[in-house]
Design a protein around this motif. Structure first.
Motif, PDB file in Angstrom:
ATOM      1  N   SER A  40     -18.478   3.865  31.527  1.00  0.00           N
ATOM      2  CA  SER A  40     -19.597   3.004  31.890  1.00  0.00           C
ATOM      3  C   SER A  40     -20.776   3.100  30.918  1.00  0.00           C
ATOM      4  CB  SER A  40     -20.082   3.340  33.302  1.00  0.00           C
ATOM      5  OG  SER A  40     -20.498   4.698  33.349  1.00  0.00           O
ATOM      6  N   ASP A  42     -23.300   2.377  27.922  1.00  0.00           N
ATOM      7  CA  ASP A  42     -23.705   1.173  27.207  1.00  0.00           C
ATOM      8  C   ASP A  42     -23.542   1.416  25.715  1.00  0.00           C
ATOM      9  OD1 ASP A  42     -24.400  -0.052  29.588  1.00  0.00           O
ATOM     10  OD2 ASP A  42     -26.508   0.510  29.446  1.00  0.00           O
ATOM     11  N   HIS A  62     -13.189  -0.154  29.020  1.00  0.00           N
ATOM     12  CA  HIS A  62     -14.620   0.148  29.026  1.00  0.00           C
ATOM     13  C   HIS A  62     -15.356  -0.827  29.937  1.00  0.00           C
ATOM     14  CE1 HIS A  62     -17.975   2.362  27.380  1.00  0.00           C
ATOM     15  NE2 HIS A  62     -18.641   1.238  27.438  1.00  0.00           N
ATOM     16  N   THR A  63     -16.212  -0.313  30.817  1.00  0.00           N
ATOM     17  CA  THR A  63     -16.902  -1.162  31.785  1.00  0.00           C
ATOM     18  C   THR A  63     -18.404  -1.270  31.535  1.00  0.00           C
ATOM     19  OG1 THR A  63     -17.187   0.714  33.295  1.00  0.00           O
ATOM     20  CG2 THR A  63     -15.219  -0.675  33.600  1.00  0.00           C
ATOM     21  N   GLY A  64     -18.949  -0.446  30.641  1.00  0.00           N
ATOM     22  CA  GLY A  64     -20.387  -0.489  30.353  1.00  0.00           C
ATOM     23  C   GLY A  64     -20.761  -1.727  29.552  1.00  0.00           C
TER      24      GLY A  64
END
Length: 87
Positions: A40, A42, A62-64
């Motif tokens: 998560s 950035d 990747h989720t950020g």
């Protein structure tokens, strides 16, 4: 011509060769695993070009937030800008 002075076609050839030699998508998959990021986190990709790094990181889970910045972006997913003048 890239900012490094190397034609993009040569960079693409280099990346294809490295992918073949290491048996993985180079440099993105190898880089993502080496960074050992929290999924998560950035990310800011400076010199993002067409945003391929961000797309590959997303594909790898990747989720950020991923922001691409390039003086001459070649994709709507990448913001125009320079490192010395971050937007």
């Amino acid at each position: 011509m890239s900012e490094s002075g190397v034609p993009p076609s040569l960079l693409a050839q280099r990346d294809a060769l490295l992918s073949k030699l290491c048996g993985a998508s180079w440099p993105f998959g190898v880089l993502y695993r080496a960074l050992n990021l929290a999924p998560s986190a950035d990310l800011l990709d400076i010199g993002a070009g067409d945003g391929a790094l961000g797309r590959e990181f997303r594909r790898l889970g990747h989720t950020g937030q991923v922001v691409g910045l390039d003086p001459q972006p070649s994709s709507a997913a990448v913001q125009a800008g320079r490192t010395e003048r971050l937007p």
